[in-house]
Design a protein around this motif. Structure first.
Motif, PDB file in Angstrom:
ATOM      1  N   ILE A 186       0.834  -1.204   0.000  1.00 34.70           N
ATOM      2  CA  ILE A 186       0.000   0.000   0.000  1.00 34.70           C
ATOM      3  C   ILE A 186       0.870   1.257   0.000  1.00 34.70           C
ATOM      4  CG2 ILE A 186      -1.845   1.215   1.260  1.00 34.70           C
ATOM      5  CD1 ILE A 186      -2.684  -1.454   2.417  1.00 34.70           C
ATOM      6  N   ILE A 187       2.144   1.118   0.311  1.00 40.38           N
ATOM      7  CA  ILE A 187       3.041   2.267   0.396  1.00 40.38           C
ATOM      8  C   ILE A 187       3.025   3.127  -0.870  1.00 40.38           C
ATOM      9  CG2 ILE A 187       5.484   2.923   0.511  1.00 40.38           C
ATOM     10  CD1 ILE A 187       5.869   0.737   2.593  1.00 40.38           C
ATOM     11  N   PRO A 188       3.059   2.543  -2.078  1.00 43.63           N
ATOM     12  CA  PRO A 188       3.049   3.404  -3.271  1.00 43.63           C
ATOM     13  C   PRO A 188       1.822   4.294  -3.378  1.00 43.63           C
ATOM     14  CG  PRO A 188       3.767   1.208  -3.845  1.00 43.63           C
ATOM     15  CD  PRO A 188       3.286   1.137  -2.436  1.00 43.63           C
ATOM     16  N   VAL A 189       0.677   3.847  -2.867  1.00 44.65           N
ATOM     17  CA  VAL A 189      -0.513   4.687  -2.900  1.00 44.65           C
ATOM     18  C   VAL A 189      -0.284   5.934  -2.061  1.00 44.65           C
ATOM     19  CG1 VAL A 189      -2.971   4.808  -2.360  1.00 44.65           C
ATOM     20  CG2 VAL A 189      -1.994   2.687  -3.263  1.00 44.65           C
ATOM     21  N   ALA A 190       0.201   5.744  -0.834  1.00 39.27           N
ATOM     22  CA  ALA A 190       0.483   6.882   0.040  1.00 39.27           C
ATOM     23  C   ALA A 190       1.589   7.756  -0.536  1.00 39.27           C
ATOM     24  CB  ALA A 190       0.859   6.381   1.434  1.00 39.27           C
ATOM     25  N   THR A 191       2.621   7.115  -1.100  1.00 36.52           N
ATOM     26  CA  THR A 191       3.738   7.875  -1.671  1.00 36.52           C
ATOM     27  C   THR A 191       3.301   8.698  -2.871  1.00 36.52           C
ATOM     28  OG1 THR A 191       5.260   6.130  -0.957  1.00 36.52           O
ATOM     29  CG2 THR A 191       6.075   7.700  -2.581  1.00 36.52           C
ATOM     30  N   ALA A 192       2.476   8.091  -3.738  1.00 43.42           N
ATOM     31  CA  ALA A 192       2.012   8.811  -4.921  1.00 43.42           C
ATOM     32  C   ALA A 192       1.183  10.039  -4.546  1.00 43.42           C
ATOM     33  CB  ALA A 192       1.198   7.876  -5.810  1.00 43.42           C
TER      34      ALA A 192
ATOM     35  N   LEU B  37      -2.225   8.701 -16.458  1.00 39.31           N
ATOM     36  CA  LEU B  37      -3.429   7.928 -16.153  1.00 39.31           C
ATOM     37  C   LEU B  37      -3.116   6.446 -16.004  1.00 39.31           C
ATOM     38  CD1 LEU B  37      -6.488   7.880 -15.762  1.00 39.31           C
ATOM     39  CD2 LEU B  37      -6.733   7.670 -18.258  1.00 39.31           C
ATOM     40  N   VAL B  38      -2.247   5.916 -16.871  1.00 40.04           N
ATOM     41  CA  VAL B  38      -1.926   4.493 -16.791  1.00 40.04           C
ATOM     42  C   VAL B  38      -1.184   4.176 -15.496  1.00 40.04           C
ATOM     43  CG1 VAL B  38       0.290   4.698 -18.018  1.00 40.04           C
ATOM     44  CG2 VAL B  38      -0.967   2.543 -18.085  1.00 40.04           C
ATOM     45  N   GLN B  39      -0.394   5.134 -14.997  1.00 40.30           N
ATOM     46  CA  GLN B  39       0.309   4.913 -13.732  1.00 40.30           C
ATOM     47  C   GLN B  39      -0.668   4.909 -12.551  1.00 40.30           C
ATOM     48  OE1 GLN B  39       3.176   8.171 -14.413  1.00 40.30           O
ATOM     49  NE2 GLN B  39       4.785   6.638 -14.154  1.00 40.30           N
ATOM     50  N   TRP B  40      -1.636   5.826 -12.586  1.00 39.75           N
ATOM     51  CA  TRP B  40      -2.660   5.809 -11.536  1.00 39.75           C
ATOM     52  C   TRP B  40      -3.442   4.499 -11.572  1.00 39.75           C
ATOM     53  CZ3 TRP B  40      -2.620   8.550  -7.409  1.00 39.75           C
ATOM     54  CH2 TRP B  40      -2.111   9.840  -7.412  1.00 39.75           C
ATOM     55  N   ALA B  41      -3.694   3.999 -12.774  1.00 34.09           N
ATOM     56  CA  ALA B  41      -4.394   2.722 -12.902  1.00 34.09           C
ATOM     57  C   ALA B  41      -3.551   1.596 -12.296  1.00 34.09           C
ATOM     58  CB  ALA B  41      -4.709   2.427 -14.366  1.00 34.09           C
ATOM     59  N   GLY B  42      -2.249   1.638 -12.523  1.00 33.04           N
ATOM     60  CA  GLY B  42      -1.366   0.630 -11.949  1.00 33.04           C
ATOM     61  C   GLY B  42      -1.342   0.669 -10.439  1.00 33.04           C
ATOM     62  N   VAL B  43      -1.299   1.872  -9.881  1.00 34.79           N
ATOM     63  CA  VAL B  43      -1.331   2.014  -8.422  1.00 34.79           C
ATOM     64  C   VAL B  43      -2.627   1.441  -7.862  1.00 34.79           C
ATOM     65  CG1 VAL B  43      -1.485   3.702  -6.553  1.00 34.79           C
ATOM     66  CG2 VAL B  43       0.238   3.977  -8.335  1.00 34.79           C
ATOM     67  N   LEU B  44      -3.752   1.741  -8.537  1.00 38.23           N
ATOM     68  CA  LEU B  44      -5.050   1.254  -8.076  1.00 38.23           C
ATOM     69  C   LEU B  44      -5.136  -0.266  -8.151  1.00 38.23           C
ATOM     70  CD1 LEU B  44      -7.940   1.780  -7.126  1.00 38.23           C
ATOM     71  CD2 LEU B  44      -8.595   2.065  -9.538  1.00 38.23           C
TER      72      LEU B  44
END
Length: 296
Positions: free
Chosen positions: A102-108, A121-128
């Motif tokens: 979950i760390i990348p979500v908080a970091t992003a 957008l594709v990076q946000w999709a990857g995080v999700l």
């Protein structure tokens, strides 16, 4: 360091941090602050011959930027692993590694807010997708178990998640102010000073552990060298090339590597939900690390 080298460095970071979780779980007979204290004490001892000249010659920079130095120290060295070892007292190595994803979500989110980093957008999709994979594992594959599947160890991991997210941001913003090896020596030494009274309090409450047992020390030595020094150096260099968000997303591989290690070395069962969640995590990492197309 090129982007390709940075990705390889991130993979080794994942391997070493997976070992941090597995060895920490194997050492859970020791109290968590005790493990964290000896980890940084061993790291500081190893770093003395490597970093003392750099630390001494740059002492004015450490004094001048004491605030950023303390932020880097407390988030990335002192309390991140203390939270992890505390969580391992109550939950499995697999769960700890999944929650680290979950760390990348908080970091992003923090990077977009504090550093004005822009994710495509594709990076946000990857995080999700990675986040959903991690959540699926914690829930055990059953949607209505979202709350019931959590335990004290899972909740302690929230502290670790926030610590490393803040550390990733601090690395991008402040690490260039300090020399590499000298800074690691100073940060580990400061962590020893911070954790010393806490470990004394822990021993006063739970009793002094039997540290004379030889079986503990190879594991403590691993924690003090590979996750504490080698992985941190690799991660810091990768962040400088990839940015905080993309480098942190590689931590999503932790559930996969740790799941395999926990099955082989700790005899933890692997469930269908964990395998499915791991697949989502890998897909998310691939999406998030896709390079942007160059515009001519």
């Amino acid at each position: 360091m090129t982007r390709a080298h940075a990705y390889i460095a991130c993979l080794f970071v994942v391997i070493f941090y997976s070992g941090n979780i597995l060895v920490g779980s194997a050492l859970n007979e020791l109290p968590p602050i005790t493990v964290a204290f000896f980890r940084v004490a061993i790291a500081a001892a190893v770093l003395v011959p490597l970093g003392w000249r750099s630390a001494w010659s740059n002492r004015s920079a450490f004094r001048r930027h004491i605030g950023p130095l303390l932020l880097l120290t407390l988030t990335g060295v002192t309390f991140f692993n203390t939270f992890i070892y505390g969580a391992l007292q109550f939950t499995s190595a697999t769960n700890v590694s999944v929650l680290e994803a979950i760390i990348p979500v908080a970091t992003a989110l923090l990077s977009a807010w504090l550093l004005r980093e822009r994710l495509r957008l594709v990076q946000w999709a990857g995080v999700l997708v990675s986040f959903l994979g991690a959540l699926w594992v914690v829930m055990g594959g059953v949607v209505d178990h979202a709350l019931g599947g959590w335990n004290v160890g899972d909740l302690i991991m929230v502290g670790a998640i926030m610590s490393w997210a803040l550390y990733s941001i601090a690395v991008k913003r402040y690490l260039h102010l300090f020399p590499e090896y000298g800074t690691l020596l100073v940060m580990t030494s400061l962590s020893v000073a911070v954790l010393a009274p806490l470990v004394a309090l822990e021993w006063a409450i739970v009793g002094v552990p039997e540290l004379g047992q030889w079986a503990y020390w190879p594991g403590l030595a691993y924690l003090g060298i590979f996750p504490s020094i080698v992985a941190l150096l690799l991660y810091n260099r990768a962040v400088s090339v990839l940015g905080a968000s993309q480098a942190a997303v590689f931590l999503n591989f932790l559930p996969v590597v740790t799941m395999i290690g926990a099955f082989l070395f700790l005899s933890e069962a692997v469930t269908a939900a964990q395998v499915g969640g791991a697949g989502l995590v890998i897909a998310g990492v691939i999406l998030t690390t896709r390079p942007a197309r160059n515009k001519q």
